[in-house]
Write an enzyme that holds these catalytic residues in place. Sequence first.
Site, mmCIF file in Angstrom:
data_model
loop_
_atom_site.group_PDB
_atom_site.id
_atom_site.type_symbol
_atom_site.label_atom_id
_atom_site.label_comp_id
_atom_site.label_asym_id
_atom_site.label_seq_id
_atom_site.Cartn_x
_atom_site.Cartn_y
_atom_site.Cartn_z
ATOM 1 N N ASP A 270 1.014 -1.143 0.093
ATOM 2 C CA ASP A 270 -0.022 -0.011 -0.121
ATOM 3 C C ASP A 270 0.810 1.179 -0.036
ATOM 4 O OD1 ASP A 270 -1.871 1.992 0.237
ATOM 5 O OD2 ASP A 270 -2.254 1.377 2.491
ATOM 6 N N LYS A 277 1.638 8.157 0.098
ATOM 7 C CA LYS A 277 1.937 8.175 1.508
ATOM 8 C C LYS A 277 3.201 8.636 1.770
ATOM 9 C CE LYS A 277 -0.365 3.800 3.316
ATOM 10 N NZ LYS A 277 -1.046 4.344 4.343
ATOM 11 N N ARG A 351 -11.020 -0.705 1.914
ATOM 12 C CA ARG A 351 -12.412 -0.760 1.940
ATOM 13 C C ARG A 351 -13.103 -0.890 0.360
ATOM 14 N NH1 ARG A 351 -12.805 5.027 4.736
ATOM 15 N NH2 ARG A 351 -10.857 4.340 5.327
HETATM 16 N N1 BES Z 1 -3.445 0.492 4.917
HETATM 17 C C1 BES Z 1 -3.716 1.693 5.573
HETATM 18 C C2 BES Z 1 -3.929 1.758 7.169
HETATM 19 C C3 BES Z 1 -2.690 1.541 7.920
HETATM 20 C C4 BES Z 1 -2.089 2.748 8.256
HETATM 21 C C5 BES Z 1 -2.505 0.069 8.393
HETATM 22 C C6 BES Z 1 -0.827 2.413 9.293
HETATM 23 C C7 BES Z 1 -1.533 0.178 9.403
HETATM 24 C C8 BES Z 1 -0.718 1.105 9.807
HETATM 25 C C9 BES Z 1 -5.005 2.013 4.750
HETATM 26 O O1 BES Z 1 -5.232 1.589 3.466
HETATM 27 C C10 BES Z 1 -4.854 3.499 4.909
HETATM 28 O O2 BES Z 1 -4.018 4.120 4.410
HETATM 29 N N2 BES Z 1 -5.857 4.174 5.671
HETATM 30 C C11 BES Z 1 -5.943 5.438 5.441
HETATM 31 C C12 BES Z 1 -7.689 5.669 5.169
HETATM 32 C C13 BES Z 1 -7.522 7.561 5.017
HETATM 33 C C14 BES Z 1 -7.106 7.878 4.192
HETATM 34 C C15 BES Z 1 -9.300 7.745 4.951
HETATM 35 C C16 BES Z 1 -5.784 6.001 6.926
HETATM 36 O O3 BES Z 1 -5.931 5.178 8.079
HETATM 37 O O4 BES Z 1 -4.971 6.914 7.199
HETATM 38 ZN ZN ZN Z 2 -4.046 -0.126 2.827
HETATM 39 ZN ZN ZN Z 3 -4.037 2.881 2.170
#
Ligand code: BES
Ligand code: ZN
Ligand code: ZN
Length: 505
Positions: A270, A277, A351
């Site tokens: 990801d 990110k 999601r």
């Molecule tokens: N895979 C990440 C969530 C995550 C972050 C898991 C850090 C473990 C450690 C997920 O896909 C993500 O990036 N979520 C975002 C959602 C937001 C953009 C609405 C998040 O949690 O910031």
């Molecule tokens: Zn993710």
């Molecule tokens: Zn993500």
Amino acid sequence: MRFALERRAALASDADVIAFGVPERTESSPNLPRTLTDADRALSGVLGSAWKRGELKGKRKETTLFHRADGHRRVLLVGLGARAAIEVETLRRAAAEAVRALKGRGASSLAFDLPSFLAPGVRPEDAVAALSEGAGLGVYEFRRYRSARESEIETVTIHPGRAASSKLRSAIEHARTFVDAVNWTREIANLPADTATPEHLAEGARKLGRELGLKVTVLDERKLAELHCGGILGVGGGSVHPPRLVIVEYAGRGKAPSTVAVVGKGITFDSGGISIKPALHLADMKFDKSGACAVLGILRAAAMLRVRPRVVGVLACAENLPGGSAYRPGDVVTTYSGKTIEILNTDAEGRVVLADALGYVVDRYKPDTVIDLATLTGACVTALGDDTAGLISTNDALAKGLLAASARTGEPIWRLPLTEFHRELVKSDIADVRNSTEIPPAGALTASAFLETFVGRTTPWAHLDIAGPAWTNGSTRRYQPSYQPVGATAFGVRLVSRYLEDRPR
Ligand code: BES
Ligand code: ZN
Ligand code: ZN
């Protein structure tokens, strides 16, 4: 790791090391615990003197290795903490401390003296399972890319003394299955994204299917397009490794078993996509497939334990990368169910792949229960920490069942609410739902409201946000149970397998 029960006394074992549990010393019990009397005698009284001078305290995480004059059959004392507070989980952790203390110390076999580990609230069969499980899980390390090898414990024997019974034998059997399923899962989840591509995970599922006689269906990008799975195709669009939706079926036992669908987020990497990110900790995002890997492990355990319900595992696998063919903020994708998603942040991709996976399994398999596991939100980690998964469910009986399983396996989960407030926040101006909200608070819950759209309100459903406990690093590991390694933990494998075993008819 091999496990066995042995009738002879632990001190008569020819294991390289013999382990004894030591409850913490207190004002009211200043003498060496009686369970150590024989060991003390075999060591010419050195335990007694270590105890007297306060070198041996019996605190948790305390391990002390004693040598004998002949150099063989060393004795390891493992602290258990206050006797009244000893639980199954205490023993799981103590056994892990024991095998870890022996790494690189030229020992390959370890004998546990069961009576010294027993406490009032712990049944002998649970203690046997906990010691085996803790040792088997605690010895695990991801070694695939390392050339140097240290000695480690390969054989564990448990010496129950008078407590011998057939229950102990099945307890060891059960622990062996859990250890096998968890370490097998960790080994896949730890693989980097260049190796563990969506197709690689699909191949892992096919292999598992052949080994255990499970039906495996792999939907590739062509089939996914035919089925209008625009969510998983959108997320996977930026990668040269195309997405896969993988279905693994265990048939269940008895006539007309109920069907439990177990769905996992399988993002092999990801990057965040176009909503990229920051670089810090980005390498950890190879673990974003942990939910899907857990689903494989759950199917493995469920089939080996021959649980009653039919289990349909679904792995939603894709790699989230930026690129010329990547999906972008502003896009609207149409999912399997026909519901549309307005993409506002390509980093809220979990999601989006789950939307197709959940819609597909609910429509095709009409499950009685749906459970999903996903490293879904950073918000859940902020709320609950690195050790605890969020549980979101609109079905109290299901939530209760999962909480009961969690208490048994020692994998902490905490229930969070899902209300109209969160449902309101995922409504889109131009599509059925939006994948990211206008205001950030309660991110784990708005994500749940999003997922609920694709399960519907009639099928009992529970969502486990495992973003915190799915993996550890050098610093978070220090605060986790000793049987958790650095890297993938396979959180959820024992939890959901236990739920499937204990699930009421
Ligand atoms: N895979 C990440 C969530 C995550 C972050 C898991 C850090 C473990 C450690 C997920 O896909 C993500 O990036 N979520 C975002 C959602 C937001 C953009 C609405 C998040 O949690 O910031
Ligand atoms: Zn993710
Ligand atoms: Zn993500």
